[in-house]
Design an enzyme around this catalytic site. Structure first.
Site, short mmCIF file in Angstrom:
data_model
loop_
_atom_site.label_atom_id
_atom_site.label_comp_id
_atom_site.label_asym_id
_atom_site.label_seq_id
_atom_site.Cartn_x
_atom_site.Cartn_y
_atom_site.Cartn_z
CG ASP A 1 -2.05 0.94 1.45
OD1 ASP A 1 -2.63 1.36 0.10
OD2 ASP A 1 -2.13 1.57 2.35
CG HIS A 2 -0.56 5.37 0.21
ND1 HIS A 2 -0.94 6.04 -0.67
CD2 HIS A 2 -1.48 4.81 0.85
CE1 HIS A 2 -1.89 6.18 0.07
NE2 HIS A 2 -2.88 5.29 0.28
CG HIS B 1 -4.51 8.72 2.91
ND1 HIS B 1 -4.24 9.87 1.85
CD2 HIS B 1 -4.40 7.49 2.42
CE1 HIS B 1 -5.26 8.96 1.10
NE2 HIS B 1 -4.41 7.60 0.89
CG HIS C 1 -6.43 4.67 -0.10
ND1 HIS C 1 -5.28 4.39 -0.48
CD2 HIS C 1 -6.96 4.39 -1.54
CE1 HIS C 1 -4.81 3.83 -1.04
NE2 HIS C 1 -5.81 3.51 -1.95
N GLY C 2 -8.76 6.23 3.00
CA GLY C 2 -9.52 6.44 3.99
C GLY C 2 -10.59 6.20 4.52
CB SER D 1 -11.28 4.63 9.49
OG SER D 1 -10.37 4.36 8.84
CG ASN E 1 -7.18 0.66 0.83
OD1 ASN E 1 -7.34 0.65 0.32
ND2 ASN E 1 -5.64 1.24 0.60
CB ALA F 1 -4.84 1.27 7.95
#
Length: 284
Positions: A82-83, A178, A208-209, A211, A230, A232
């Site tokens: 990732d990234h 993110h 992404h981001g 959450s 995604n 995290a």
């Protein structure tokens, strides 16, 4: 279940209208938690390490454990960098036996991002790996000001980028962000632009981001073309919150007990997201 490429998982998600969870793991507890919940719920899975983690953990050992866990899993698993920001990071993932890499050149001028992503894709495809590219973020972990339209990538630019690089998935910017910057709930995803991007490109889109967005946000994102979400930040926060709460309740707890508490907290977090992504029982 053998390792699979991320392209296989995302194409199926796109076809059947769900999202695969892309979960960043950072130690053995989080690795075990994610895989166990995926097996319990029969969900496809993307297990990831971000390149920024390399300086904090023994990634060679952790990546070997990820490969072993994926090979033994009863559900399809893609192993993903990732990234990735450097050729060196991408080469590490190749040597580890990962099936997918992300090259994040979003902080570069778009011409440089296109050139380097195209080269990474050429290398990865020659080895049977798949590639995720990214457009639209000014830099990793920047705060986003949704009101002035920053962090938005136009459909024509996205289509040109995908066509020239031949990537397998595209991480897009629709006012998502993110880290902890978006957790206040102030940011609103631009679903109109997301739908336009989905119509403009012929590859699965990645959010992404992911959450702590709302259930409606996840549902609308999937309906608008998102095939991977995604997560995290919330896994890390869940682990920390469980640890702090247990130490307040049981200050003399030993570390082995605390590891089990952390794993339980992460499993609760992961289960919540898998349920929201509508990927339950989608494992082939």
């Amino acid at each position: 279940m053998a390792l699979v490429t991320m392209r296989e998982l995302l194409q199926d998600a796109r076809k059947r209208g769900y999202a695969v969870g892309g979960f960043n793991v950072f130690n053995f507890e989080t690795l075990g938690a994610v895989v166990e919940v995926a097996e319990e719920l029969r969900t496809p899975l993307v297990l990831s390490i971000p390149e920024r983690l390399f300086k904090f953990v023994d990634v060679d050992t952790l990546s070997a454990a990820m490969v072993r866990a994926a090979q033994r899993a009863s559900v399809p698993v893609a192993l993903h960098l990732d990234h990735g920001h450097t050729y060196e990071g991408v080469m590490k993932a190749i040597r580890w036996g990962f099936t997918s890499v992300m090259f994040d050149g979003s902080a570069m001028p778009i011409s440089d991002n296109l050139k380097r992503t195209k080269e990474i894709t050429r290398i990865a495809h020659s080895l049977g790996m798949t590639v995720e590219g990214e457009l639209g973020y000014s830099s990793f972990y920047d705060a986003i000001t949704a009101k002035d339209g920053n962090n938005i990538m136009t459909p024509d630019v996205a289509a040109d980028f995908v066509g020239k690089t031949q990537i397998d998935a595209l991480a897009i910017a629709v006012n998502n962000n993110h880290g902890i910057n978006h957790l206040s709930g102030e940011l609103k995803l631009n679903f109109t632009r997301l739908s336009e991007l989905n119509l403009a490109v012929n590859v699965p889109l990645v959010l992404h981001g992911g959450s702590r967005l709302s259930k409606d946000d996840y549902r609308s994102s999937i309906q608008s073309g998102i095939a991977k979400i995604n997560v995290a930040t919330d896994m890390s926060l869940a682990a920390a919150e469980k640890l702090k709460a247990e130490l307040v309740k049981n200050p003399s707890a030993n570390y082995i007990h605390l590891m089990s508490v952390v794993k339980k907290g992460v499993k609760e977090s992961v289960r919540k997201y898998m349920l929201a992504f509508d990927c339950i029982s989608k494992a082939m």
